[in-house]
Design an enzyme around this catalytic site. Structure first.
Site, PDB file in Angstrom:
ATOM      1  N   GLU A   9      90.103  55.285  72.879  1.00  0.00           N
ATOM      2  CA  GLU A   9      90.646  54.992  71.560  1.00  0.00           C
ATOM      3  C   GLU A   9      90.529  56.163  70.591  1.00  0.00           C
ATOM      4  O   GLU A   9      91.362  56.323  69.716  1.00  0.00           O
ATOM      5  CB  GLU A   9      89.984  53.756  70.947  1.00  0.00           C
ATOM      6  CG  GLU A   9      90.122  52.489  71.769  1.00  0.00           C
ATOM      7  CD  GLU A   9      91.517  51.883  71.849  1.00  0.00           C
ATOM      8  OE1 GLU A   9      92.524  52.546  71.552  1.00  0.00           O
ATOM      9  OE2 GLU A   9      91.600  50.723  72.239  1.00  0.00           O
ATOM     10  N   VAL A  12      93.547  58.639  71.802  1.00  0.00           N
ATOM     11  CA  VAL A  12      94.901  58.068  71.791  1.00  0.00           C
ATOM     12  C   VAL A  12      95.095  57.404  70.432  1.00  0.00           C
ATOM     13  O   VAL A  12      94.548  56.352  70.156  1.00  0.00           O
ATOM     14  CB  VAL A  12      95.090  57.033  72.923  1.00  0.00           C
ATOM     15  CG1 VAL A  12      96.473  56.417  72.851  1.00  0.00           C
ATOM     16  CG2 VAL A  12      94.841  57.680  74.259  1.00  0.00           C
ATOM     17  N   ASP A  81     102.081  67.172  73.025  1.00  0.00           N
ATOM     18  CA  ASP A  81     101.059  66.488  72.242  1.00  0.00           C
ATOM     19  C   ASP A  81     101.383  65.007  72.117  1.00  0.00           C
ATOM     20  O   ASP A  81     100.519  64.159  72.298  1.00  0.00           O
ATOM     21  CB  ASP A  81     100.926  67.117  70.847  1.00  0.00           C
ATOM     22  CG  ASP A  81      99.832  66.441  70.034  1.00  0.00           C
ATOM     23  OD1 ASP A  81      98.671  66.443  70.498  1.00  0.00           O
ATOM     24  OD2 ASP A  81     100.136  65.899  68.964  1.00  0.00           O
ATOM     25  N   LYS A  85      99.261  61.729  74.411  1.00  0.00           N
ATOM     26  CA  LYS A  85      98.565  60.779  73.599  1.00  0.00           C
ATOM     27  C   LYS A  85      99.133  59.391  73.770  1.00  0.00           C
ATOM     28  O   LYS A  85     100.178  59.183  73.999  1.00  0.00           O
ATOM     29  CB  LYS A  85      98.732  61.041  72.154  1.00  0.00           C
ATOM     30  CG  LYS A  85      98.410  62.414  71.722  1.00  0.00           C
ATOM     31  CD  LYS A  85      97.468  62.362  70.617  1.00  0.00           C
ATOM     32  CE  LYS A  85      97.070  63.667  70.258  1.00  0.00           C
ATOM     33  NZ  LYS A  85      96.275  64.167  69.504  1.00  0.00           N
TER      34      LYS A  85
END
Length: 166
Positions: A9, A12, A81, A85
């Site tokens: 968490e 992400v 990026d 994620k």
């Protein structure tokens, strides 16, 4: 016996409960149809500020000064990026059609992506249960405080595996 536990968490969505929400949806028998979102607080900030009156590079430097970027802002500006994620810079996973991607798109004023501010991340889960009104998870997605909060949350989830907080 050794066990390894991973929690994501903090990385992400900078602490947004994306993974745990996804696990809860799947664990309760829901079927994921599509996940779309703005996963980069840096790009969210830049595109919320970009109205054509200031240089893009100036906005990137402003985001860096505010602590919203990676140490090298080029890492934030690559689509890798978002993939790991706007205008919104949006990642989409279309489970039904088995497609995924990252794209720069325009959204109508009534779309949830049109209402984010500053450096917010927003994830929209469209599932069989949440088809008519998709489930939305939204909050700031960059900065030291939200990242620290995500790390602390992961530590609290990990603690019971070591006998703490039980």
């Amino acid at each position: 016996m050794s066990y390894t536990h991973y929690f994501y968490e903090a990385t992400v969505g900078a602490g947004l409960p994306i993974i745990s929400t996804l696990q809860d949806l799947l664990g309760t028998g829901d079927k994921i149809l599509q996940i779309e979102g703005i996963f980069s607080g840096t790009l969210s900030y830049i595109f919320n500020k970009f109205i054509g009156t200031r240089a893009f590079s100036e906005l990137v430097m402003e985001a860096k000064k505010a602590g919203y970027t990676e140490p090298d802002p080029r890492d934030d500006l690559s689509e890798e990026d978002v993939a790991r994620k706007v205008l919104r810079y949006v990642g989409v996973v279309d489970v039904v059609n088995q497609k995924g991607g990252v794209e720069l798109g325009r959204y109508k004023k009534d779309h949830p992506f049109a209402h984010i501010s500053e450096c917010e991340n927003i994830i929209i889960f469209t599932t069989e249960r949440y088809m008519q009104q998709p489930l939305i998870v939204r909050k700031p997605g960059a900065g030291a405080q939200v990242t620290a909060s995500g790390i602390f949350s992961d530590i609290l989830r990990l603690a019971p595996y070591f006998g703490a907080l039980s």
